[in-house]
Design an enzyme around this catalytic site. Structure first.
Site, PDB file in Angstrom:
ATOM      1  CG  ASP A  13      -1.860  -0.617   0.820  1.00  0.00           C
ATOM      2  OD1 ASP A  13      -2.213  -1.409  -0.104  1.00  0.00           O
ATOM      3  OD2 ASP A  13      -2.241  -1.741   2.402  1.00  0.00           O
ATOM      4  CE  LYS A  16       2.356  -2.190  -4.230  1.00  0.00           C
ATOM      5  NZ  LYS A  16       2.407  -2.123  -2.764  1.00  0.00           N
ATOM      6  N   GLY A  17       0.259   1.742  -7.102  1.00  0.00           N
ATOM      7  CA  GLY A  17      -0.768   2.399  -8.439  1.00  0.00           C
ATOM      8  C   GLY A  17      -0.595   3.350  -8.651  1.00  0.00           C
ATOM      9  N   GLY A  40      -3.977  -4.526  -3.675  1.00  0.00           N
ATOM     10  CA  GLY A  40      -5.534  -3.384  -3.941  1.00  0.00           C
ATOM     11  C   GLY A  40      -4.502  -2.323  -4.312  1.00  0.00           C
ATOM     12  CG  HIS A  41      -2.297  -1.749  -7.201  1.00  0.00           C
ATOM     13  ND1 HIS A  41      -1.071  -2.369  -7.974  1.00  0.00           N
ATOM     14  CD2 HIS A  41      -1.500  -2.541  -5.321  1.00  0.00           C
ATOM     15  CE1 HIS A  41      -0.553  -3.891  -7.232  1.00  0.00           C
ATOM     16  NE2 HIS A  41      -0.772  -3.434  -6.131  1.00  0.00           N
ATOM     17  CD  GLN A 223       0.677  -8.468  -2.659  1.00  0.00           C
ATOM     18  OE1 GLN A 223       1.131  -9.222  -3.288  1.00  0.00           O
ATOM     19  NE2 GLN A 223      -0.825  -8.539  -3.205  1.00  0.00           N
ATOM     20  CE  LYS A 330      -1.136   8.215   1.914  1.00  0.00           C
ATOM     21  NZ  LYS A 330      -2.352   6.864   1.780  1.00  0.00           N
TER      22      LYS A 330
HETATM   23  P1  GDP Z   1      -1.032   0.261  -3.359  1.00  0.00           P
HETATM   24  O1  GDP Z   1      -1.677  -0.746  -3.281  1.00  0.00           O
HETATM   25  O2  GDP Z   1       0.600   0.330  -3.474  1.00  0.00           O
HETATM   26  O3  GDP Z   1      -0.822   0.661  -5.032  1.00  0.00           O
HETATM   27  O4  GDP Z   1      -1.418   1.476  -2.442  1.00  0.00           O
HETATM   28  P2  GDP Z   1      -2.590   2.261  -2.462  1.00  0.00           P
HETATM   29  O5  GDP Z   1      -3.329   2.725  -3.459  1.00  0.00           O
HETATM   30  O6  GDP Z   1      -3.719   0.802  -1.644  1.00  0.00           O
HETATM   31  O7  GDP Z   1      -2.633   3.011  -1.015  1.00  0.00           O
HETATM   32  C1  GDP Z   1      -1.934   3.995  -1.336  1.00  0.00           C
HETATM   33  C2  GDP Z   1      -3.495   4.674  -1.326  1.00  0.00           C
HETATM   34  O8  GDP Z   1      -2.863   6.523  -0.601  1.00  0.00           O
HETATM   35  C3  GDP Z   1      -4.548   5.590  -1.926  1.00  0.00           C
HETATM   36  O9  GDP Z   1      -6.001   5.755  -1.615  1.00  0.00           O
HETATM   37  C4  GDP Z   1      -3.822   6.357  -3.096  1.00  0.00           C
HETATM   38  O10 GDP Z   1      -4.667   7.283  -3.428  1.00  0.00           O
HETATM   39  C5  GDP Z   1      -3.190   6.997  -2.158  1.00  0.00           C
HETATM   40  N1  GDP Z   1      -2.231   8.080  -2.472  1.00  0.00           N
HETATM   41  C6  GDP Z   1      -0.932   7.752  -3.074  1.00  0.00           C
HETATM   42  N2  GDP Z   1      -0.352   8.611  -3.135  1.00  0.00           N
HETATM   43  C7  GDP Z   1      -0.875   9.554  -2.636  1.00  0.00           C
HETATM   44  C8  GDP Z   1       0.006  10.977  -2.219  1.00  0.00           C
HETATM   45  O11 GDP Z   1       0.638  11.344  -2.445  1.00  0.00           O
HETATM   46  N3  GDP Z   1      -0.785  11.806  -0.746  1.00  0.00           N
HETATM   47  C9  GDP Z   1      -1.804  10.896  -0.496  1.00  0.00           C
HETATM   48  N4  GDP Z   1      -2.520  11.866   0.417  1.00  0.00           N
HETATM   49  N5  GDP Z   1      -2.703  10.407  -1.049  1.00  0.00           N
HETATM   50  C10 GDP Z   1      -1.802   9.637  -1.787  1.00  0.00           C
HETATM   51  P1  IMO Z   2      -0.845  -4.185  -2.694  1.00  0.00           P
HETATM   52  O1  IMO Z   2      -0.741  -4.578  -3.881  1.00  0.00           O
HETATM   53  C1  IMO Z   2      -1.285  -4.863   1.719  1.00  0.00           C
HETATM   54  C2  IMO Z   2      -1.077  -8.794   3.951  1.00  0.00           C
HETATM   55  C3  IMO Z   2      -2.347  -9.123   4.726  1.00  0.00           C
HETATM   56  C4  IMO Z   2      -1.964 -10.584   5.226  1.00  0.00           C
HETATM   57  C5  IMO Z   2      -0.468 -10.991   4.612  1.00  0.00           C
HETATM   58  C6  IMO Z   2      -0.901 -12.450   3.369  1.00  0.00           C
HETATM   59  O2  IMO Z   2      -2.457  -3.799  -2.278  1.00  0.00           O
HETATM   60  O3  IMO Z   2       0.033  -3.605  -1.686  1.00  0.00           O
HETATM   61  P2  IMO Z   2      -2.620 -12.566   2.135  1.00  0.00           P
HETATM   62  O4  IMO Z   2      -4.102 -12.339   1.587  1.00  0.00           O
HETATM   63  O5  IMO Z   2      -1.883 -12.323   0.864  1.00  0.00           O
HETATM   64  O6  IMO Z   2      -2.288 -13.970   2.263  1.00  0.00           O
HETATM   65  O7  IMO Z   2      -1.869 -11.801   3.078  1.00  0.00           O
HETATM   66  O8  IMO Z   2      -0.079 -10.136   3.122  1.00  0.00           O
HETATM   67  N1  IMO Z   2      -1.238  -8.402   2.393  1.00  0.00           N
HETATM   68  C7  IMO Z   2      -1.283  -7.452   1.927  1.00  0.00           C
HETATM   69  N2  IMO Z   2      -0.997  -5.769   2.474  1.00  0.00           N
HETATM   70  N3  IMO Z   2      -1.368  -4.555   0.708  1.00  0.00           N
HETATM   71  C8  IMO Z   2      -1.691  -5.774   0.158  1.00  0.00           C
HETATM   72  O9  IMO Z   2      -1.700  -5.327  -1.438  1.00  0.00           O
HETATM   73  C9  IMO Z   2      -1.906  -6.810   0.249  1.00  0.00           C
HETATM   74  N4  IMO Z   2      -1.785  -8.108  -0.025  1.00  0.00           N
HETATM   75  C10 IMO Z   2      -1.670  -9.123   1.218  1.00  0.00           C
HETATM   76  O10 IMO Z   2      -3.145  -8.314   4.860  1.00  0.00           O
HETATM   77  O11 IMO Z   2      -1.279  -9.206   6.320  1.00  0.00           O
HETATM   78 MG    MG Z   3      -3.201  -1.383  -1.971  1.00  0.00          MG
END
Ligand code: GDP
Ligand code: IMO
Ligand code: MG
Length: 425
Positions: A13, A16-17, A40-41, A223, A330
């Site tokens: 999280d 990356k997305g 979840g990206h 991840q 962020k």
């Molecule tokens: P990923 O799994 O690595 O793609 O990250 P996620 O999408 O799960 O979580 C990142 C969250 O932060 C998302 O809701 C993005 O829209 C948000 N985000 C990404 N970059 C920034 C930033 O620079 N500032 C803020 N406030 N939000 C951001």
């Molecule tokens: P993105 O790509 C954050 C965590 C789960 C749990 C562990 C194992 O959005 O960064 P699993 O279902 O993979 O067997 O769970 O890994 N986990 C993540 N945490 N971001 C993710 O993906 C994750 N995918 C799995 O919360 O701790």
């Molecule tokens: Mg994510």
């Protein structure tokens, strides 16, 4: 033209997305190489806001080929739903290709994942309940069902029968689950096969052709480094290898083709699920990060645990992935938090360690050793160059860069694609 791996430098999280979407406009191909719909990206651009789980984050770029590689585990129902959601948002999926060698997450994998977690109780991993672990287990046990099997109903049924037999018994006898409907649910996958057929391809070959033709290729890690099954905080990890080295295996392209690796890292740290997290902050400051950063999981909606930046873990990510660039995301969330802390080492039984501890029990008990830096109050979401940032924010970035031993190539100051300071192309 460049082949770049984008990898999470923390516990997932990291944003990356967003970074993939930003770089997508000049990428010819974007490839997912591991994980599944546990990811979840989130992407926010002029076309809207998208939550992607399986489909690579460059999908809203109409000219980019997006590939789900052989190393990914695919729940075909989740894929179908994601494709439908995207099409409903007016995003074409005609450029999506899925490896025929990727393994399927079967209904019994999901049930197994849930049952195992429930049985573990307090000792649970905190998985996403998407069946990821059991699907990779079957792959290693050579009992997996692959995407290509969907195209041959006879083979599919034979393989499902062989794979499900023992698991149904375990589910029934050990976990007391109702397994009646499982066979029918597997059959439903076959009904989806024809609609998925146009997407199925020899993606390793497609990629090789792209690389040989000098195309711009991006690998999209899911991840993060600390969730890697070999290099993360085992057993509190996912069941695949998110690290950069896995891009080669999970997509079927030789490592000599990779030119650079960028690590994505939040200006602080979050973690979803159980496991060690030395810089976790409880109380008011943790709540501040949770609220300001909207730290709720894209996949499960769970609250993310929040903490200060862990430079020990970041240095480790630089080393394990061979990072050539860091993207700090962020940074805007830290505005107004007061003084900013970052862990430069850990303390364990009076000793200072600067590396991630080799033993799990040490990691669990490690206490952070913080460096404190002055914070800033200004809203920085409109910053587009380093000069637009307050001095304190620039000092923080310089400190992170020096401690990590890796150049910062971009800084993100908001969720939207445009809210980025790009320092290197
Ligand atoms: P990923 O799994 O690595 O793609 O990250 P996620 O999408 O799960 O979580 C990142 C969250 O932060 C998302 O809701 C993005 O829209 C948000 N985000 C990404 N970059 C920034 C930033 O620079 N500032 C803020 N406030 N939000 C951001
Ligand atoms: P993105 O790509 C954050 C965590 C789960 C749990 C562990 C194992 O959005 O960064 P699993 O279902 O993979 O067997 O769970 O890994 N986990 C993540 N945490 N971001 C993710 O993906 C994750 N995918 C799995 O919360 O701790
Ligand atoms: Mg994510």
């Amino acid at each position: 033209m460049t082949v770049t791996v984008i990898v999470g430098a923390q516990w997932g999280d990291e944003g990356k997305g967003k970074v993939i979407d930003l770089l997508a406009n000049r990428a010819d191909v974007i490839v997912r190489y591991q994980g599944g719909n546990n990811a979840g990206h989130t992407v926010e651009n002029e076309r809207g806001k998208f939550a992607l789980h399986l489909v690579p984050s460059g999908i809203s770029n109409p000219d980019t080929l997006v590939v789900i590689g052989n190393g990914v585990v695919i729940d075909p129902k989740a894929l179908r739903e994601e494709i439908d959601r995207l099409e409903a948002q007016d995003v074409s999926t005609k450029n999506l290709r899925v490896s025929g060698n990727a393994h399927l997450i079967m209904p019994y994998h999901i049930l197994m994942d849930r049952s195992q977690e429930t049985r573990l109780g307090q000792k649970r991993i905190g998985t996403t309940h998407r069946g990821i672990g059991p699907a990779y287990e079957d792959k290693a046990a050579r009992l997996g069902i692959r995407v290509q099997d969907l195209l041959d109903p006879k083979i599919f049924r034979q393989k499902v029968e062989a794979s499900m037999e023992r698991k149904a018994e375990i589910l029934r006898l050990v976990y007391h689950q109702d397994v009646e409907g499982l066979a029918d649910q597997c059959e439903e996958y076959l009904a989806m096969a024809e609609t998925l057929r146009p997407y199925i391809a020899d993606t390793a070959l497609l990629l090789w052709e792209a690389v040989r033709a000098g195309k711009e290729v991006l690998f999209e890690g899911a991840q993060g480094t600390m969730l890697d099954i070999d290099h993360g905080t085992y057993p509190f990890v996912t069941s695949s290898n998110p690290v950069a080295g896995a891009a080669s295996v999970g997509a079927g392209i030789g490592p000599t083709y990779i030119d650079r690796v960028w690590g994505i890292c939040k200006a602080y740290t979050t973690r979803v699920g159980e496991g060690p997290f030395p810089t976790e902050i409880e109380g008011e400051t943790g709540e501040y990060l949770l609220e300001r950063g909207h730290e709720f999981g894209t996949t499960t909606g769970r609250k993310r645990r929040c903490g200060w930046l862990d430079l020990v873990a970041l240095r480790y990510a630089v080393r394990i992935n061979g990072l050539s660039g860091l993207v700090i995301t962020k940074l805007d969330v830290l505005s107004g938090i007061g003084e900013v802390k970052a862990a430069t080492g850990y303390e364990f039984e009076g000793e200072i360690c600067l590396e991630v501890p080799r033993h799990q029990s040490v990691f669990h008990k490690a206490r952070p050793r913080y460096e404190t830096l002055p914070g800033w109050d200004e809203d920085i979401t409109a910053a587009r160059t380093l000069d637009d940032l307050p001095q304190e924010a620039r000092d923080y970035l310089a400190f992170v860069e020096e401690q990590a031993g890796c150049p910062v190539v971009a800084v993100s100051v908001g969720p939207h694609r445009d809210q980025t300071i790009l320092l290197s192309t």
